[in-house]
Motif scaffolding. Structure first.
Motif, PDB file in Angstrom:
ATOM      1  N   LEU A   1     -45.142-106.323 117.151  1.00 21.14           N
ATOM      2  CA  LEU A   1     -44.814-106.040 118.548  1.00 21.14           C
ATOM      3  C   LEU A   1     -43.884-107.096 119.139  1.00 21.14           C
ATOM      4  CD1 LEU A   1     -48.282-104.817 119.879  1.00 21.14           C
ATOM      5  CD2 LEU A   1     -46.286-103.445 119.260  1.00 21.14           C
ATOM      6  N   ARG A   2     -43.815-108.274 118.522  1.00 24.19           N
ATOM      7  CA  ARG A   2     -42.856-109.281 118.975  1.00 24.19           C
ATOM      8  C   ARG A   2     -41.420-108.895 118.613  1.00 24.19           C
ATOM      9  NH1 ARG A   2     -45.696-114.903 116.882  1.00 24.19           N
ATOM     10  NH2 ARG A   2     -47.497-114.906 118.309  1.00 24.19           N
ATOM     11  N   ASP A   3     -41.283-108.014 117.633  1.00 24.38           N
ATOM     12  CA  ASP A   3     -39.956-107.666 117.137  1.00 24.38           C
ATOM     13  C   ASP A   3     -39.904-106.180 116.784  1.00 24.38           C
ATOM     14  OD1 ASP A   3     -37.388-107.779 116.150  1.00 24.38           O
ATOM     15  OD2 ASP A   3     -37.988-108.495 114.187  1.00 24.38           O
ATOM     16  N   PRO A   4     -39.930-105.291 117.775  1.00 25.08           N
ATOM     17  CA  PRO A   4     -39.938-103.853 117.483  1.00 25.08           C
ATOM     18  C   PRO A   4     -38.662-103.361 116.815  1.00 25.08           C
ATOM     19  CG  PRO A   4     -39.658-104.244 119.832  1.00 25.08           C
ATOM     20  CD  PRO A   4     -39.992-105.570 119.216  1.00 25.08           C
TER      21      PRO A   4
ATOM     22  N   SER B   1     -40.701-109.800 111.809  1.00 24.46           N
ATOM     23  CA  SER B   1     -40.768-108.523 111.110  1.00 24.46           C
ATOM     24  C   SER B   1     -41.145-108.710 109.651  1.00 24.46           C
ATOM     25  CB  SER B   1     -39.421-107.800 111.220  1.00 24.46           C
ATOM     26  OG  SER B   1     -39.435-106.604 110.464  1.00 24.46           O
ATOM     27  N   ASP B   2     -40.599-109.749 109.011  1.00 19.95           N
ATOM     28  CA  ASP B   2     -40.931-110.010 107.611  1.00 19.95           C
ATOM     29  C   ASP B   2     -42.395-110.415 107.455  1.00 19.95           C
ATOM     30  OD1 ASP B   2     -38.374-109.434 106.840  1.00 19.95           O
ATOM     31  OD2 ASP B   2     -37.684-111.503 106.928  1.00 19.95           O
TER      32      ASP B   2
ATOM     33  N   GLY C   1     -49.193 -95.316 109.757  1.00 22.99           N
ATOM     34  CA  GLY C   1     -47.898 -95.757 109.258  1.00 22.99           C
ATOM     35  C   GLY C   1     -46.733 -95.092 109.977  1.00 22.99           C
ATOM     36  N   LEU C   2     -46.874 -93.812 110.290  1.00 22.47           N
ATOM     37  CA  LEU C   2     -45.838 -93.117 111.046  1.00 22.47           C
ATOM     38  C   LEU C   2     -45.698 -93.696 112.447  1.00 22.47           C
ATOM     39  CD1 LEU C   2     -46.391 -89.363 110.113  1.00 22.47           C
ATOM     40  CD2 LEU C   2     -44.311 -90.685 109.738  1.00 22.47           C
ATOM     41  N   ILE C   3     -46.811 -93.975 113.092  1.00 19.87           N
ATOM     42  CA  ILE C   3     -46.770 -94.462 114.468  1.00 19.87           C
ATOM     43  C   ILE C   3     -46.098 -95.828 114.540  1.00 19.87           C
ATOM     44  CG2 ILE C   3     -48.197 -95.236 116.412  1.00 19.87           C
ATOM     45  CD1 ILE C   3     -50.203 -93.068 115.645  1.00 19.87           C
ATOM     46  N   ILE C   4     -46.479 -96.731 113.645  1.00 22.35           N
ATOM     47  CA  ILE C   4     -45.945 -98.093 113.707  1.00 22.35           C
ATOM     48  C   ILE C   4     -44.680 -98.251 112.864  1.00 22.35           C
ATOM     49  CG2 ILE C   4     -48.239 -99.017 114.139  1.00 22.35           C
ATOM     50  CD1 ILE C   4     -48.317 -99.977 111.259  1.00 22.35           C
ATOM     51  N   ASP C   5     -44.254 -97.174 112.194  1.00 18.52           N
ATOM     52  CA  ASP C   5     -43.052 -97.181 111.360  1.00 18.52           C
ATOM     53  C   ASP C   5     -43.172 -98.192 110.228  1.00 18.52           C
ATOM     54  OD1 ASP C   5     -40.587 -96.249 110.579  1.00 18.52           O
ATOM     55  OD2 ASP C   5     -39.469 -97.682 111.780  1.00 18.52           O
ATOM     56  N   ARG C   6     -44.287 -98.115 109.529  1.00 18.54           N
ATOM     57  CA  ARG C   6     -44.507 -98.969 108.369  1.00 18.54           C
ATOM     58  C   ARG C   6     -44.935 -98.093 107.190  1.00 18.54           C
ATOM     59  NH1 ARG C   6     -42.135-103.875 108.217  1.00 18.54           N
ATOM     60  NH2 ARG C   6     -42.517-105.072 110.116  1.00 18.54           N
ATOM     61  N   ARG C   7     -44.103 -98.011 106.178  1.00 19.52           N
ATOM     62  CA  ARG C   7     -44.391 -97.169 105.023  1.00 19.52           C
ATOM     63  C   ARG C   7     -45.434 -97.776 104.096  1.00 19.52           C
ATOM     64  NH1 ARG C   7     -39.516 -96.563 106.988  1.00 19.52           N
ATOM     65  NH2 ARG C   7     -38.407 -94.580 106.895  1.00 19.52           N
ATOM     66  N   ALA C   8     -45.808 -99.026 104.344  1.00 21.65           N
ATOM     67  CA  ALA C   8     -46.846 -99.649 103.523  1.00 21.65           C
ATOM     68  C   ALA C   8     -48.158 -98.889 103.620  1.00 21.65           C
ATOM     69  CB  ALA C   8     -47.053-101.099 103.961  1.00 21.65           C
ATOM     70  N   PHE C   9     -48.427 -98.329 104.778  1.00 23.29           N
ATOM     71  CA  PHE C   9     -49.668 -97.583 104.949  1.00 23.29           C
ATOM     72  C   PHE C   9     -49.642 -96.272 104.186  1.00 23.29           C
ATOM     73  CE2 PHE C   9     -52.543 -99.554 107.937  1.00 23.29           C
ATOM     74  CZ  PHE C   9     -51.777-100.609 108.398  1.00 23.29           C
TER      75      PHE C   9
ATOM     76  N   ALA D   1     -46.350 -93.134 127.346  1.00 25.47           N
ATOM     77  CA  ALA D   1     -45.028 -93.755 127.480  1.00 25.47           C
ATOM     78  C   ALA D   1     -45.103 -95.269 127.327  1.00 25.47           C
ATOM     79  CB  ALA D   1     -44.411 -93.389 128.829  1.00 25.47           C
ATOM     80  N   ALA D   2     -46.165 -95.878 127.863  1.00 23.76           N
ATOM     81  CA  ALA D   2     -46.303 -97.334 127.760  1.00 23.76           C
ATOM     82  C   ALA D   2     -46.414 -97.779 126.306  1.00 23.76           C
ATOM     83  CB  ALA D   2     -47.520 -97.799 128.544  1.00 23.76           C
ATOM     84  N   MET D   3     -47.080 -96.988 125.465  1.00 23.26           N
ATOM     85  CA  MET D   3     -47.198 -97.328 124.057  1.00 23.26           C
ATOM     86  C   MET D   3     -45.889 -97.085 123.316  1.00 23.26           C
ATOM     87  SD  MET D   3     -49.955 -95.882 121.260  1.00 23.26           S
ATOM     88  CE  MET D   3     -51.325 -96.438 122.291  1.00 23.26           C
ATOM     89  N   GLN D   4     -45.173 -96.043 123.699  1.00 32.62           N
ATOM     90  CA  GLN D   4     -43.896 -95.757 123.058  1.00 32.62           C
ATOM     91  C   GLN D   4     -42.888 -96.873 123.260  1.00 32.62           C
ATOM     92  OE1 GLN D   4     -42.252 -91.844 123.858  1.00 32.62           O
ATOM     93  NE2 GLN D   4     -44.287 -90.924 124.040  1.00 32.62           N
ATOM     94  N   GLU D   5     -42.919 -97.522 124.414  1.00 33.45           N
ATOM     95  CA  GLU D   5     -41.955 -98.595 124.706  1.00 33.45           C
ATOM     96  C   GLU D   5     -42.166 -99.820 123.845  1.00 33.45           C
ATOM     97  OE1 GLU D   5     -42.409 -99.407 128.797  1.00 33.45           O
ATOM     98  OE2 GLU D   5     -41.509 -97.517 129.488  1.00 33.45           O
ATOM     99  N   LYS D   6     -43.398-100.023 123.364  1.00 32.78           N
ATOM    100  CA  LYS D   6     -43.683-101.212 122.552  1.00 32.78           C
ATOM    101  C   LYS D   6     -43.453-100.986 121.067  1.00 32.78           C
ATOM    102  CE  LYS D   6     -47.190-102.937 125.776  1.00 32.78           C
ATOM    103  NZ  LYS D   6     -48.599-103.360 125.941  1.00 32.78           N
ATOM    104  N   LEU D   7     -43.347 -99.727 120.666  1.00 27.20           N
ATOM    105  CA  LEU D   7     -43.192 -99.404 119.252  1.00 27.20           C
ATOM    106  C   LEU D   7     -41.714 -99.318 118.876  1.00 27.20           C
ATOM    107  CD1 LEU D   7     -45.917 -96.635 118.972  1.00 27.20           C
ATOM    108  CD2 LEU D   7     -46.050 -98.954 118.039  1.00 27.20           C
ATOM    109  N   PRO D   8     -41.376 -99.393 117.582  1.00 25.70           N
ATOM    110  CA  PRO D   8     -39.981 -99.206 117.169  1.00 25.70           C
ATOM    111  C   PRO D   8     -39.467 -97.845 117.596  1.00 25.70           C
ATOM    112  CG  PRO D   8     -41.277-100.130 115.367  1.00 25.70           C
ATOM    113  CD  PRO D   8     -42.249 -99.779 116.460  1.00 25.70           C
ATOM    114  N   PRO D   9     -38.221 -97.753 118.033  1.00 28.89           N
ATOM    115  CA  PRO D   9     -37.669 -96.470 118.484  1.00 28.89           C
ATOM    116  C   PRO D   9     -37.750 -95.412 117.391  1.00 28.89           C
ATOM    117  CG  PRO D   9     -36.214 -98.283 119.046  1.00 28.89           C
ATOM    118  CD  PRO D   9     -37.254 -98.842 118.130  1.00 28.89           C
ATOM    119  N   ALA D  10     -37.926 -94.187 117.831  1.00 26.81           N
ATOM    120  CA  ALA D  10     -38.001 -93.050 116.896  1.00 26.81           C
ATOM    121  C   ALA D  10     -36.733 -92.237 116.921  1.00 26.81           C
ATOM    122  CB  ALA D  10     -39.221 -92.175 117.236  1.00 26.81           C
TER     123      ALA D  10
END
Length: 359
Positions: A221-224, A231-232, A284-292, A350-359
């Motif tokens: 969340l520090r680096d969406p 991010s790393d 994984g879809l929500i946070i945009d992380r394919r590791a999940f 909407a508040a949660m969408q703003e903190k996540l990586p853009p879709a």
């Protein structure tokens, strides 16, 4: 724009700053959000469209790949010719040259992984055991796991490698798990507490895995937009948190022996595996992380294998059906990642969408 190191080298040649100041300034700027291309995060132009690729910054080019191959081959040869104790000085020397001075990312990852293997072998020899037979609980296991956060913590302080910090945190989580088990065993008077109370063990493991995931999300969340070292760090933490969540939940569901039990019996537990994997894929879809997604594929394959075994088909048939099903799922998710993510993101506040990586 020229790389940051080239700019600092040019400044030293022109006498603007001394050489030692340039060597200390490079990691200082990188730690505070300035990427190696020399452009600070705040001054970067906003991209026209957010990239849907999850490429960590340690994947840069074949130059790093070639050096990494050399590191692996050379250290493997040194390990075989000399001894395991000769590998640590070699890791330190290579880290000084390739990480501290040249700031090569992929070799830094290779050296960190090698350090992990070195720590596992040396700690096991020190405790007169083997990494494969050290139990989950007990004083020996506690001393064994304690070596990892200590070694990687020192390695991170020296070279600021994101993977080293992630392994430090993961190692600390395992140590906390061990301490809790030892405390419960001491209070109950049962030295085999974790063996006799598997449900409690699974619950504690889930709590540690959730804490690991929460910490990974804190970095994320520090680096969406995935532009800084946060991010790393989040990438490696997610890579550890996802399987920890998966297998601790499976263990709580009663799959003793892990997902291999699905190969032997098929009951209500198999849908639990499938549901858990689907939930992780959704996260994984929500946070945009394919590791999940990738962490659950093996368990999903075992679960589907167990389901198909109930039929009258031959062994070859349900093995190939399992492979085809898992492969199709991977292709659907992989090719439709961004459309699926946009579909899921639209359902969030909407508040949660703003903190996540853009879709």
């Amino acid at each position: 724009m020229p790389e940051l190191k080239l700019i600092l080298d040019e400044a030293t040649r022109e006498g603007i700053i001394p050489v030692r100041a340039a060597e200390r300034l490079l990691p200082f700027l990188i730690e505070r959000g300035v990427k190696a291309d020399g452009q600070p995060v705040e001054q970067r132009a906003e991209p026209t469209a957010f990239s849907d690729t999850e490429t960590p910054s340690f994947v840069r080019g074949f130059h790093d790949v070639l050096i990494t191959i050399g590191i692996i081959v050379a250290l493997a040869g040194l390990w075989g010719i000399a001894s395991v104790f000769a590998v640590l000085p070699a890791i330190v020397v290579l880290a000084e040259i390739l990480v501290r001075r040249q700031r090569l990312a992929l070799p830094a990852v290779a050296l960190t992984v090698t350090l992990a293997l070195w720590t596992a072998v040396v700690a096991a020899r020190w405790l007169e055991g083997s990494p494969a037979v050290i139990a989950i609980g007990g004083n020996v296991a506690l001393q064994y796991t304690l070596a990892f956060p200590v070694v990687f913590g020192l390695f991170y302080l020296l070279y600021r490698i994101p993977l080293a910090l992630a392994l430090t945190i993961i190692g600390a989580a395992v140590v906390v798990l061990q301490l809790v088990l030892r405390t419960l065993g001491w209070l109950s008077g049962d030295p085999l507490f974790e063996v006799n109370h598997p449900v409690v063990l699974s619950i504690i493991a889930i709590i540690c895995a959730v804490g690991l995931f929460a910490l990974a999300m804190k970095f994320d969340l520090r680096d969406p937009l995935r532009r800084t070292v946060n991010s790393d760090i989040a990438f490696w933490l997610h890579l550890g948190a996802a399987p920890a969540l998966l297998y601790s939940v499976i263990s709580l569901a009663g799959l003793s022996g892990g997902t291999l039990a699905a190969l032997q019996t098929v009951s209500f537990r198999t849908p639990v595996v499938v549901a858990t994997v689907v939930a992780l894929m959704l996260i994984g879809l929500i946070i945009d992380r394919r590791a999940f997604v990738t962490s659950g594929l093996l368990s999903l394959g075992f679960a589907l294998y167990g389901i198909f075994r109930q039929g009258d088909a031959s062994v070859d048939t349900y093995i190939y059906i399992t492979l085809l099903t898992v492969g199709a799922i991977v292709l659907v998710i992989g090719t439709g990642w961004m459309p699926l993510r946009r579909l899921v993101i639209r359902t969030l506040p909407a508040a949660m969408q703003e903190k996540l990586p853009p879709a």
